[in-house]
Design an enzyme around this catalytic site. Structure first.
Site, PDB file in Angstrom:
ATOM      1  N   ASP A 197      31.528  54.694  21.929  1.00  0.00           N
ATOM      2  CA  ASP A 197      30.500  55.275  22.766  1.00  0.00           C
ATOM      3  C   ASP A 197      30.730  56.785  22.747  1.00  0.00           C
ATOM      4  O   ASP A 197      31.804  57.255  22.348  1.00  0.00           O
ATOM      5  CB  ASP A 197      30.615  54.714  24.184  1.00  0.00           C
ATOM      6  N   ASP A 255      29.195  59.582  25.375  1.00  0.00           N
ATOM      7  CA  ASP A 255      29.357  60.212  26.688  1.00  0.00           C
ATOM      8  C   ASP A 255      30.497  59.548  27.449  1.00  0.00           C
ATOM      9  O   ASP A 255      30.489  58.337  27.680  1.00  0.00           O
ATOM     10  CB  ASP A 255      28.058  60.102  27.489  1.00  0.00           C
TER      11      ASP A 255
END
Length: 309
Positions: free
Chosen positions: A33, A35
């Protein structure tokens, strides 16, 4: 190496040192991922650029899976370079907007227009995929009573839209009265953290409003739906048993990994923390077990000693 879940592993194992080295040696594919895992806004997580470059240097396959649909992939490449991730290519980036365009083009094979609730990231990816769309053509004083409805709308796609209006909600509701009109959501993230304790409502809020208005449920393209992993698998030869999903949100990233049969790792530089993961692990509700990470690290910078000779 058998997957942690296949071995009946309880999860939430905080690892470091040789444990991380053994895990990195056992895996060939790493899904990150963005963020909260490799950056916060416009600042890279300390050590993250070196981790990514070291994995690539050691022959590992690295992909980035993000529900953030606000940027087209070409803009993500620019951000990676801007933050010091100099070896990242566009082909490694799988955003919910890009995967939504792939679904509409290659799976649904939509023949007609798509009504879009979303911004530049969604619209650019649809454009690149050759998909006709409508969405922001209304006059400032338009209402559902006097606006024009586009003909031949065959799908409604909902993503993050900071220019969301009641009129967009009303028009999408009208299109979805047709049971043959597809209802898709880039993702259903409820919110995103900002500075000073503020939050930004996510795409999930807009999708929920439309679900209530229409009595229909959206098909979700991004995490935790497995379709994003299917997009990677369709372009690269990927063995789920050789994958590690690294994320910061239990209800999205860890569930995505569980849905795809991947080992999962929680990094504590983002939204979810160890206490919540342990509460899910110790819960009597079986559905909560899919939120439990197999492994936990403070930060992906904990990978760095594993690359030292």
């Amino acid at each position: 190496m058998a997957g942690a879940r296949a071995l009946g592993f309880k999860g939430c194992l905080k690892i470091g040192g040789s444990q991380i080295r053994n895990l990195l040696n056992a895996k060939d594919f790493f899904l990150f991922d963005c963020d909260g895992v490799i950056w916060h806004g416009e600042e890279a997580i300390t050590g993250a650029p070196k981790v990514v470059s070291s994995l690539i240097k050691h022959g590992k396959n690295v992909f980035f899976v993000t529900n953030n649909c606000t940027r087209p992939r070409k803009n993500y490449v620019n951000k990676f370079y801007r933050l010091g991730f100099t070896g990242v290519m566009q082909e490694q980036i799988f955003s919910s907007s890009y995967c939504s365009a792939l679904y509409l083009r290659d799976v649904a094979k939509v023949q007609g227009k798509v009504f879009v609730i979303g911004g530049e990231g969604v619209r650019n990816e649809l454009l690149q995929a050759g998909i006709s769309f409508v969405g922001d053509e209304d006059a400032p004083d338009g209402t559902i009573f006097n606006c024009a409805l586009a003909s031949d709308v065959k799908a409604v796609l909902v993503g993050h839209d900071d220019k969301f209006t009641f009129l967009k909600l009303a028009k999408a509701s009208c299109y979805l009265r047709d049971p043959e009109c597809l209802f898709l959501a880039t993702d259903v993230d409820p919110w995103h953290p900002l500075q000073d304790g503020r939050i930004l409502p996510g795409s999930g809020c807009l999708t929920a409003a439309l679900e209530v208005a229409t009595g229909r449920k959206a098909m979700v393209i991004g995490k935790p739906s497995p379709f994003m992993f299917e997009c990677i698998s369709s372009q690269f030869r990927v063995d789920p048993a050789q994958c590690l999903m690294v994320g910061d949100r239990l209800e999205t990233d860890m569930l995505f990994g569980a849905n795809c049969g991947l080992d999962t790792m929680l990094t504590l530089t983002g939204i979810s923390q160890m206490k919540t993961a342990q509460e899910y692990r110790d819960s009597d509700h079986s559905t909560n077990q899919s939120f439990v990470p197999d492994y936990v690290v403070d930060t992906i910078a904990d990978f760095l000693p594993a690359f030292e000779d």
